[in-house]
Scaffold this motif. Structure first.
Motif, short mmCIF file in Angstrom:
data_model
loop_
_atom_site.label_atom_id
_atom_site.label_comp_id
_atom_site.label_asym_id
_atom_site.label_seq_id
_atom_site.Cartn_x
_atom_site.Cartn_y
_atom_site.Cartn_z
N ASP A 1 50.10 -7.35 -23.42
CA ASP A 1 50.73 -6.60 -24.50
C ASP A 1 51.84 -5.70 -23.94
N LYS A 2 52.62 -5.11 -24.83
CA LYS A 2 53.82 -4.38 -24.42
C LYS A 2 53.47 -3.10 -23.65
N ASN A 3 52.35 -2.46 -23.97
CA ASN A 3 51.98 -1.25 -23.24
C ASN A 3 51.72 -1.55 -21.77
N GLN A 4 50.97 -2.60 -21.53
CA GLN A 4 50.73 -3.04 -20.15
C GLN A 4 52.04 -3.40 -19.47
N ALA A 5 52.88 -4.12 -20.18
CA ALA A 5 54.15 -4.57 -19.61
C ALA A 5 55.02 -3.39 -19.20
N ILE A 6 55.10 -2.36 -20.04
CA ILE A 6 55.90 -1.18 -19.73
C ILE A 6 55.34 -0.48 -18.49
N ALA A 7 54.02 -0.27 -18.48
CA ALA A 7 53.40 0.42 -17.34
C ALA A 7 53.61 -0.34 -16.05
N VAL A 8 53.44 -1.66 -16.10
CA VAL A 8 53.61 -2.49 -14.90
C VAL A 8 55.07 -2.50 -14.45
N LYS B 1 47.80 -5.10 -14.26
CA LYS B 1 48.21 -5.92 -15.40
C LYS B 1 47.03 -6.39 -16.24
N ASN B 2 45.82 -6.32 -15.69
CA ASN B 2 44.65 -6.76 -16.45
C ASN B 2 43.79 -5.60 -16.94
N GLU B 3 44.25 -4.39 -16.68
CA GLU B 3 43.48 -3.23 -17.14
C GLU B 3 43.70 -3.01 -18.64
N PRO B 4 42.73 -2.39 -19.32
CA PRO B 4 42.92 -2.08 -20.74
C PRO B 4 44.19 -1.26 -20.94
N SER B 5 44.95 -1.57 -21.98
CA SER B 5 46.24 -0.92 -22.18
C SER B 5 46.09 0.44 -22.86
N LYS B 6 46.96 1.34 -22.48
CA LYS B 6 47.11 2.63 -23.14
C LYS B 6 48.51 2.67 -23.73
N ALA B 7 48.72 3.54 -24.70
CA ALA B 7 50.05 3.65 -25.29
C ALA B 7 51.06 4.07 -24.22
N PHE C 1 59.23 13.68 -14.42
CA PHE C 1 58.01 13.03 -14.88
C PHE C 1 57.16 12.55 -13.71
N LYS C 2 55.89 12.89 -13.74
CA LYS C 2 54.98 12.51 -12.66
C LYS C 2 54.45 11.09 -12.84
N ASN C 3 54.33 10.66 -14.08
CA ASN C 3 53.77 9.34 -14.35
C ASN C 3 54.19 8.89 -15.75
N ILE C 4 53.87 7.65 -16.08
CA ILE C 4 54.28 7.09 -17.37
C ILE C 4 53.57 7.78 -18.53
N GLU C 5 52.36 8.30 -18.28
CA GLU C 5 51.65 9.02 -19.34
C GLU C 5 52.41 10.28 -19.75
N GLU C 6 52.92 11.01 -18.76
CA GLU C 6 53.68 12.22 -19.05
C GLU C 6 54.97 11.87 -19.78
N HIS C 7 55.61 10.81 -19.35
CA HIS C 7 56.84 10.37 -20.02
C HIS C 7 56.55 9.96 -21.46
N THR C 8 55.42 9.28 -21.67
CA THR C 8 55.04 8.86 -23.02
C THR C 8 54.79 10.06 -23.92
#
Length: 280
Positions: free
Chosen positions: A82-89, A159-165, A255-262
């Motif tokens: 899904d797109k959330n995984q794709a963005i994080a990866v 890439k196989n972990e459960p996706s977060k927003a 930004f320290k990580n993608i969660e903070e950016h999100t």
């Protein structure tokens, strides 16, 4: 694929040859990684010419990094569910490639590597006459195998972990400009100034690439450096930001990580800028 260019098992060894043929560092690395992944994209690769020299030769992040990140995003789109995984990866793999590049060059910025101000004819002449341009060709040759292996390693992470927003500023501007799902993920690694580095704006780079991609689909064979819309987008961006271009200066954040950016994006971070860029 190009039948006259073979890839040894230890990684691509033809960086100079590809660079001489394609003529820009950004397109060279977009092509090299796409070729490794088995999915060449002529229009998309040609559109990346405008990111050479650190975004339209402005001297910021090396075009090799922008091109590599686009290829990483394209592969993340294909690999992830899904797109959330794709963005994080895509962001993570871009960061790993940037780390590899920085360890070799001790900087990510074009001007510090080339010692050239491409807006100056005198500086450009010095770049060529002193042979400094050979450093870029040698870098393409020497770094390409490591860029490919690092990208592959980064793409395998999570890439196989459960996706977060997950949100990327670059993805959001691309979507507003009518990008396909794949195109919007291609630019995902541009987030936060490319791999959350806080450097030159990733949303700007995405908007310039999108405008160039449209132009490349209408105009055959020419380099997107000839595309007039890219300069219009850059001028509009500078007017809005009062000539600031670094993500860390525009947002006031590192930004320290993608969660903070999100979280920043969910709180309307850079919304006005994204609207300006998408309408440019």
């Amino acid at each position: 694929m190009d039948s006259d260019v073979k890839i040894p098992k230890e990684g691509p060894k033809d960086g100079k040859k590809v660079f001489k043929k394609l003529r820009t560092c950004s397109r060279t690395f977009f092509y090299i990684l796409n070729r490794e992944f088995g999915h060449l994209k002529e229009h998309e690769e040609r559109a990346s010419d405008v990111l050479a020299g650190g975004i339209m030769q402005e001297g910021h992040q090396c075009g090799m990094l922008w091109g590599a990140s686009l290829a990483i995003g394209a592969e993340a789109f294909r690999r992830c569910t899904d797109k959330n995984q794709a963005i994080a990866v895509a962001v993570y793999a871009t960061q790993k490639v940037m780390e590899s590049f920085s360890e070799r060059e001790h900087t990510i910025n074009c001007r510090e590597i080339t010692h050239c101000d491409f807006s100056s004819k005198l500086s450009m002449a010095k770049y060529f006459f002193t042979g400094r341009f050979l450093h870029c060709f040698n870098l393409a040759e020497e770094w390409a195998p490591e860029a490919v292996s690092t990208a592959i390693e980064g793409l395998s992470k999570n890439k196989n972990e459960p996706s977060k927003a997950c949100l990327s500023c670059a993805t959001e501007v691309a979507k507003k400009m009518g990008a396909s799902d794949e195109e919007s993920i291609m630019v995902a690694g541009f987030a936060g100034g490319l791999g959350l580095s806080g450097a030159a704006c990733g949303a700007l780079a995405a908007a310039i690439w999108m405008r160039s991609l449209r132009w490349c689909r209408e105009v055959a064979t020419k380099s997107s450096m000839d595309n007039p819309y890219a300069k219009e987008t850059l001028d509009r961006f500078y007017q809005f930001t009062d000539s600031k271009i670094l993500c860390s200066q525009i947002t006031g954040k590192q930004f320290k990580n993608i969660e903070e950016h999100t979280r920043f994006m969910n709180n309307s971070g850079c919304e006005a800028l994204i609207n300006v860029l998408s309408n440019s």
